[in-house]
Design a protein around this motif. Structure first.
Motif, PDB file in Angstrom:
ATOM      1  N   LEU A 185      48.373 -11.405 -24.050  1.00 26.55           N
ATOM      2  CA  LEU A 185      49.235 -10.480 -24.807  1.00 26.55           C
ATOM      3  C   LEU A 185      50.247 -11.217 -25.667  1.00 26.55           C
ATOM      4  O   LEU A 185      50.548 -10.794 -26.790  1.00 26.55           O
ATOM      5  CB  LEU A 185      49.945  -9.526 -23.842  1.00 26.55           C
ATOM      6  CG  LEU A 185      49.061  -8.453 -23.231  1.00 26.55           C
ATOM      7  CD1 LEU A 185      49.825  -7.689 -22.155  1.00 26.55           C
ATOM      8  CD2 LEU A 185      48.561  -7.501 -24.289  1.00 26.55           C
ATOM      9  N   LEU A 186      50.766 -12.323 -25.163  1.00 33.12           N
ATOM     10  CA  LEU A 186      51.689 -13.122 -25.962  1.00 33.12           C
ATOM     11  C   LEU A 186      50.989 -13.713 -27.175  1.00 33.12           C
ATOM     12  O   LEU A 186      51.530 -13.716 -28.286  1.00 33.12           O
ATOM     13  CB  LEU A 186      52.312 -14.221 -25.098  1.00 33.12           C
ATOM     14  CG  LEU A 186      53.423 -15.053 -25.720  1.00 33.12           C
ATOM     15  CD1 LEU A 186      54.568 -14.164 -26.186  1.00 33.12           C
ATOM     16  CD2 LEU A 186      53.923 -16.081 -24.730  1.00 33.12           C
ATOM     17  N   TRP A 187      49.768 -14.195 -26.985  1.00 33.41           N
ATOM     18  CA  TRP A 187      48.999 -14.728 -28.101  1.00 33.41           C
ATOM     19  C   TRP A 187      48.699 -13.639 -29.126  1.00 33.41           C
ATOM     20  O   TRP A 187      48.848 -13.840 -30.330  1.00 33.41           O
ATOM     21  CB  TRP A 187      47.688 -15.339 -27.602  1.00 33.41           C
ATOM     22  CG  TRP A 187      46.780 -15.716 -28.725  1.00 33.41           C
ATOM     23  CD1 TRP A 187      46.857 -16.822 -29.501  1.00 33.41           C
ATOM     24  CD2 TRP A 187      45.687 -14.941 -29.212  1.00 33.41           C
ATOM     25  NE1 TRP A 187      45.868 -16.794 -30.439  1.00 33.41           N
ATOM     26  CE2 TRP A 187      45.136 -15.651 -30.291  1.00 33.41           C
ATOM     27  CE3 TRP A 187      45.125 -13.725 -28.841  1.00 33.41           C
ATOM     28  CZ2 TRP A 187      44.038 -15.182 -31.001  1.00 33.41           C
ATOM     29  CZ3 TRP A 187      44.039 -13.264 -29.545  1.00 33.41           C
ATOM     30  CH2 TRP A 187      43.505 -13.980 -30.610  1.00 33.41           C
ATOM     31  N   ALA A 188      48.267 -12.462 -28.648  1.00 38.57           N
ATOM     32  CA  ALA A 188      47.952 -11.367 -29.565  1.00 38.57           C
ATOM     33  C   ALA A 188      49.188 -10.914 -30.333  1.00 38.57           C
ATOM     34  O   ALA A 188      49.122 -10.664 -31.548  1.00 38.57           O
ATOM     35  CB  ALA A 188      47.345 -10.190 -28.787  1.00 38.57           C
ATOM     36  N   THR A 189      50.313 -10.827 -29.659  1.00 38.81           N
ATOM     37  CA  THR A 189      51.550 -10.433 -30.337  1.00 38.81           C
ATOM     38  C   THR A 189      51.947 -11.467 -31.371  1.00 38.81           C
ATOM     39  O   THR A 189      52.336 -11.118 -32.491  1.00 38.81           O
ATOM     40  CB  THR A 189      52.681 -10.266 -29.299  1.00 38.81           C
ATOM     41  OG1 THR A 189      52.289  -9.289 -28.335  1.00 38.81           O
ATOM     42  CG2 THR A 189      53.966  -9.836 -29.969  1.00 38.81           C
ATOM     43  N   THR A 190      51.824 -12.727 -31.022  1.00 39.68           N
ATOM     44  CA  THR A 190      52.187 -13.793 -31.960  1.00 39.68           C
ATOM     45  C   THR A 190      51.234 -13.816 -33.144  1.00 39.68           C
ATOM     46  O   THR A 190      51.659 -13.968 -34.296  1.00 39.68           O
ATOM     47  CB  THR A 190      52.158 -15.154 -31.253  1.00 39.68           C
ATOM     48  OG1 THR A 190      53.046 -15.102 -30.138  1.00 39.68           O
ATOM     49  CG2 THR A 190      52.601 -16.259 -32.174  1.00 39.68           C
TER      50      THR A 190
END
Length: 108
Positions: free
Chosen positions: A51-56
């Protein structure tokens, strides 16, 4: 985490008692609980990093960087640098928490 471990120990108290009666060591009894928590922790860390990767990648990169061009933002490289540290720290916390909780609530 403590409540989850305690519930797992409570629901398996009959199996735990049988294992103790047949002579299983404390490590043999506690290890399945610890491994269950480790797998749940790895799944949680995987979801968090994903989720952090997708948000970034899909929010910070295309949109926020255009609005705030002079502000240094978190990049995808930063996510991958922090991922192993996050996994390691969470595994240490999970194993310590499960071991202490089982020592306290699973009197074997």
């Amino acid at each position: 985490m403590v409540t989850t471990i305690r519930q797992a120990a409570f629901t398996r108290r009959r199996e735990t008692g049988i294992m103790k009666l047949v002579g299983a060591s404390n490590l043999t009894i506690r290890l399945p609980f610890v491994m269950e928590i480790v797998l749940a922790t790895l799944a949680g860390v995987g979801a968090a990093v994903g989720l952090l990767w997708a948000t970034t990648d899909y929010l910070v990169g295309p949109y926020v960087a255009k609005v705030l061009p002079d502000v240094p933002l978190v990049g995808i490289t930063d996510v991958w640098v922090i991922a192993p540290w996050l996994a390691g720290l969470m595994l240490v916390i999970a194993v310590m928490t499960s071991w202490v909780t089982l020592w306290r609530y699973l009197r074997v």
